[in-house]
Design an enzyme around this catalytic site. Sequence first.
Site, short mmCIF file in Angstrom:
data_model
loop_
_atom_site.label_atom_id
_atom_site.label_comp_id
_atom_site.label_asym_id
_atom_site.label_seq_id
_atom_site.Cartn_x
_atom_site.Cartn_y
_atom_site.Cartn_z
N CYS A 42 0.82 -1.21 0.00
CA CYS A 42 0.00 0.00 0.00
C CYS A 42 0.86 1.27 0.00
CB CYS A 42 -0.93 0.00 1.21
SG CYS A 42 -1.76 -1.59 1.43
N ILE A 277 -5.15 -27.94 3.19
CA ILE A 277 -4.69 -26.77 2.42
C ILE A 277 -5.64 -25.60 2.71
CG2 ILE A 277 -4.09 -25.80 0.18
CD1 ILE A 277 -3.53 -28.55 -0.86
P1 FAD Z 1 0.17 -10.15 -1.21
O1 FAD Z 1 0.32 -9.24 -0.07
O2 FAD Z 1 0.19 -9.56 -2.58
O3 FAD Z 1 1.28 -11.25 -1.10
C1 FAD Z 1 1.35 -12.32 -2.00
C2 FAD Z 1 2.80 -12.70 -2.17
O4 FAD Z 1 2.84 -14.03 -2.60
C3 FAD Z 1 3.50 -11.88 -3.23
O5 FAD Z 1 4.62 -11.21 -2.69
C4 FAD Z 1 3.94 -12.91 -4.27
O6 FAD Z 1 5.22 -12.65 -4.76
C5 FAD Z 1 3.95 -14.19 -3.47
N1 FAD Z 1 3.70 -15.38 -4.30
C6 FAD Z 1 2.70 -15.58 -5.19
N2 FAD Z 1 2.79 -16.80 -5.73
C7 FAD Z 1 3.88 -17.38 -5.19
C8 FAD Z 1 4.49 -18.63 -5.37
N3 FAD Z 1 3.99 -19.54 -6.21
N4 FAD Z 1 5.62 -18.91 -4.66
C9 FAD Z 1 6.12 -18.01 -3.79
N5 FAD Z 1 5.57 -16.80 -3.59
C10 FAD Z 1 4.47 -16.50 -4.27
N6 FAD Z 1 -5.07 -2.56 0.23
C11 FAD Z 1 -5.63 -1.76 1.17
O7 FAD Z 1 -6.44 -2.24 1.97
N7 FAD Z 1 -5.30 -0.45 1.24
C12 FAD Z 1 -4.40 0.13 0.40
O8 FAD Z 1 -4.11 1.33 0.51
C13 FAD Z 1 -3.82 -0.67 -0.60
N8 FAD Z 1 -2.93 -0.15 -1.49
C14 FAD Z 1 -2.35 -0.97 -2.40
C15 FAD Z 1 -1.41 -0.42 -3.29
C16 FAD Z 1 -0.80 -1.23 -4.22
C17 FAD Z 1 0.18 -0.63 -5.18
C18 FAD Z 1 -1.11 -2.61 -4.27
C19 FAD Z 1 -0.43 -3.50 -5.29
C20 FAD Z 1 -2.03 -3.15 -3.42
C21 FAD Z 1 -2.65 -2.34 -2.47
N9 FAD Z 1 -3.61 -2.86 -1.58
C22 FAD Z 1 -4.18 -2.05 -0.64
C23 FAD Z 1 -4.02 -4.27 -1.64
C24 FAD Z 1 -3.26 -5.10 -0.60
O9 FAD Z 1 -1.91 -4.88 -0.72
C25 FAD Z 1 -3.60 -6.56 -0.81
O10 FAD Z 1 -4.99 -6.72 -0.65
C26 FAD Z 1 -2.89 -7.48 0.16
O11 FAD Z 1 -1.52 -7.30 0.11
C27 FAD Z 1 -3.22 -8.93 -0.19
O12 FAD Z 1 -2.50 -9.80 0.63
P2 FAD Z 1 -2.10 -11.25 0.13
O13 FAD Z 1 -1.33 -11.89 1.21
O14 FAD Z 1 -3.29 -11.92 -0.41
O15 FAD Z 1 -1.17 -10.98 -1.13
#
Ligand code: FAD
Length: 565
Positions: A42, A277
Site C-alpha cells: 500500500c 490446504i
Molecule cells: P500479497 O500481499 O500480494 O502477497 C502475496 C505474495 O505471494 C507476493 O509477494 C507474491 O510474490 C507471493 N507469491 C505468489 N505466488 C507465489 C508462489 N507460487 N511462490 C512463492 N511466492 C508467491 N489494500 C488496502 O487495503 N489499502 C491500500 O491502501 C492498498 N494499497 C495498495 C497499493 C498497491 C500498489 C497494491 C499493489 C495493493 C494495495 N492494496 C491495498 C491491496 C493489498 O496490498 C492486498 O490486498 C494485500 O496485500 C493482499 O494480501 P495477500 O497476502 O493476499 O497478497
Amino acid sequence: MKIVIVGGVAGGASAAARIRRLDENAQVIVFERTGYMSYANCGLPYYIGGTIQDKGDLTLQNPDSFWDRFIVDVRILHEVTDIDPANKTVIVKNLESGKVYEESYDKLLLSPGAKPTRPDMTGIDNDKIFTLRTVEDTLRIEEYIAKNKPQSAAVIGGGYVGIEMAENLHENGIDVTLAEYADHILAPLDYDMAAAVHSKMEENGVKLMLNTTVKGFENAGAKIRTLTSNGDVLSDMVILSIGVTPDSFLANKAGLQLGIKGSIVVNDRMETSVPDIYAVGDAVEVKHFVTGDKALISLAGPANKQGRIAADNICGLDSRYKGSQGSSIIKVFDMTVASTGINEVQAKKAGIAYDKVVLSPMSHAGYYPGGRVMTLKVIFEKQTEKILGAQIFGFDGVDKRIDVIATAMRANLKASGLAELDLAYAPPYSSAKDPVNMAGFMIENIITGKVKQFHYEDVANLPRDGSIFLLDSRTPYEYARGHVDGFINIPVDDIRERISEISKNKPVYVMCQSGLRSYITCRILSGNGYDCYNFSGGYRFYDIVSKSKKIADKSYPCGMEEQLV
Ligand code: FAD
C-alpha cells in the site's frame, strides 16, 4: 507440525507470526517469490511520489528479523511451482540458484495474492508499460523515471492504484492522463460521489478520459501511443492498473476448487476444497458481508485477518471469517475519499429496495477554525433499515466517519440507530451532532415520514409546466451565484411571510445549499398543509455532479495528442 506458507506478505506473514504465537514448537517455512517479505504494497505508490523516501521503510520485516522474533524460516526468491496434495509436498524453485527441490508439509497455507490484470491486446509487451504489485515493480518504475525523466504518463484504470499512481507521478512533475473505461473513477463509489473526485483530479492537472476503452499500444519514436476509443494518448510511459486477477495458478494445477475469476474457494475457516490446504487474501473468494454473495475483495485488512483466522484453525482453534464489506479509503491530493459496504449500483443489481441520504455537514463545529465540508451518502434497506453502505468525500475526519459507519454495519445497527451513537465531541474534532448522527437524524425523518426527498437523478425530469412548485430557499446572493433552472428563490427566513406566493395545491420541491435550510423550509410548509420534497445533498452537491458530467462528456479526439502530452 510442519507448516508451509506460500507468499510472505499480508496474509502469509500474518499467518506465520500468529502460528508462532499459538505454537512455540511448530516448524514454519514461508516461500516468497520476490526478493522481499512483508513489504508495504500500500505504500509503493508513495515511494514513487517521494512521500516515503527510504526504500527500507517499504519492508516491515526481513527474513533475519522475522527469524529472530518468530523463528520462522522465510525463503525469499523461492517460488513454489507445484503442489502434490496426495503426498503433501510442494515443489520449490530457488530463483537465485535455479535449484528445484521438494518440501513436505502437514498443513499448507496459500497466500499468493493477486496479479495486475494484463489483457491480451496489441502492444501490451511494450517496455514503457509498467504495472505495480511488488517492490521490484516499484524500483523498476523509479529507475525508469530517474533515467528517462518522462514528461508525461498515461495511467490506464481509475481504481485505487491508478489514482494513487496518477497523483504520485504528478508529484514527480509528470503530466498525467488517466483513461477509465467506466463513466466514473473509483468503482466502489456511485457516479455522484465520484464526481467530486473527478473535479479534484482535473483541478490538479490530471486529465481524465472517462468512458474510454483502451484498445492497444504502439511505439511512437521515443514515446508510446495508447490507442483508445476516445483518441490516442502519446506519453513517455504507461501505468497499467485496470484491476487484479487472483494469482491462483498453483491452486488450479493442484485441482483445488476455483470460483470467481479463478479465485480459490474457501469456507469460513479458510479451508480450501482439499484437506490440510488453507488459502487467504486476494487469491480467495469471500462472502460479501452485506449481500452474502460471493465476491472478490482485494484489500489488506481482510488478507491480514484471514491469515490470522487460518493460523488459528491450523493450530487447532475454531475461528471463522464472517465476510468482507470492502471498507476502503484513498487520498486524492488534499481530499479523502472512503466507502464501505455496497453502493447504489450494487444494491440495484442485488434487487434490494433501498433509500439513501446525502448530506454535507462540517467536519467539526463551524465556529472553530479549520472546519471543512464533507459529503456523506448512506444507503439503507427500506424495509429493514439495514445499513447497506456509505460513501464519503471531504478533507478532514472522513476516516473517522467511515469507520464509525463500518462498525455500525458490523454490529447490525439499524440506519436510524446512527442517530443514537454517543460520539466524542469537542469543537476542534466534531459537532455536538456529529455528521454520522446527522445522517441518522435524516434517516429517522424519512422513515417516520417527516420528510420526503428528491435526488440528483430526479431533477432533470421534474416538470417545468407549472404543475409543481420549484423552490430555492437560499439567500438571493447564493441564488444569483448559481441555481437550477426553474427554481424560484424564497429564502428560508422569508417563507412564512411569503407563503401565499406558493400555491397550496401543488407539490413543492425545495433545494438549498446543503439540504438543511430546505429541510427546515419543508417542515414549515408541511406544517402549513403543503406536500413537500427536500433535495438530498443540496445545490452544492448538484453543482459538483453537474460539473463532473461536463468532464465525462469531454473527449480528447485523435489529433489532439499535443494537448495531452
Ligand atoms: P500479497 O500481499 O500480494 O502477497 C502475496 C505474495 O505471494 C507476493 O509477494 C507474491 O510474490 C507471493 N507469491 C505468489 N505466488 C507465489 C508462489 N507460487 N511462490 C512463492 N511466492 C508467491 N489494500 C488496502 O487495503 N489499502 C491500500 O491502501 C492498498 N494499497 C495498495 C497499493 C498497491 C500498489 C497494491 C499493489 C495493493 C494495495 N492494496 C491495498 C491491496 C493489498 O496490498 C492486498 O490486498 C494485500 O496485500 C493482499 O494480501 P495477500 O497476502 O493476499 O497478497
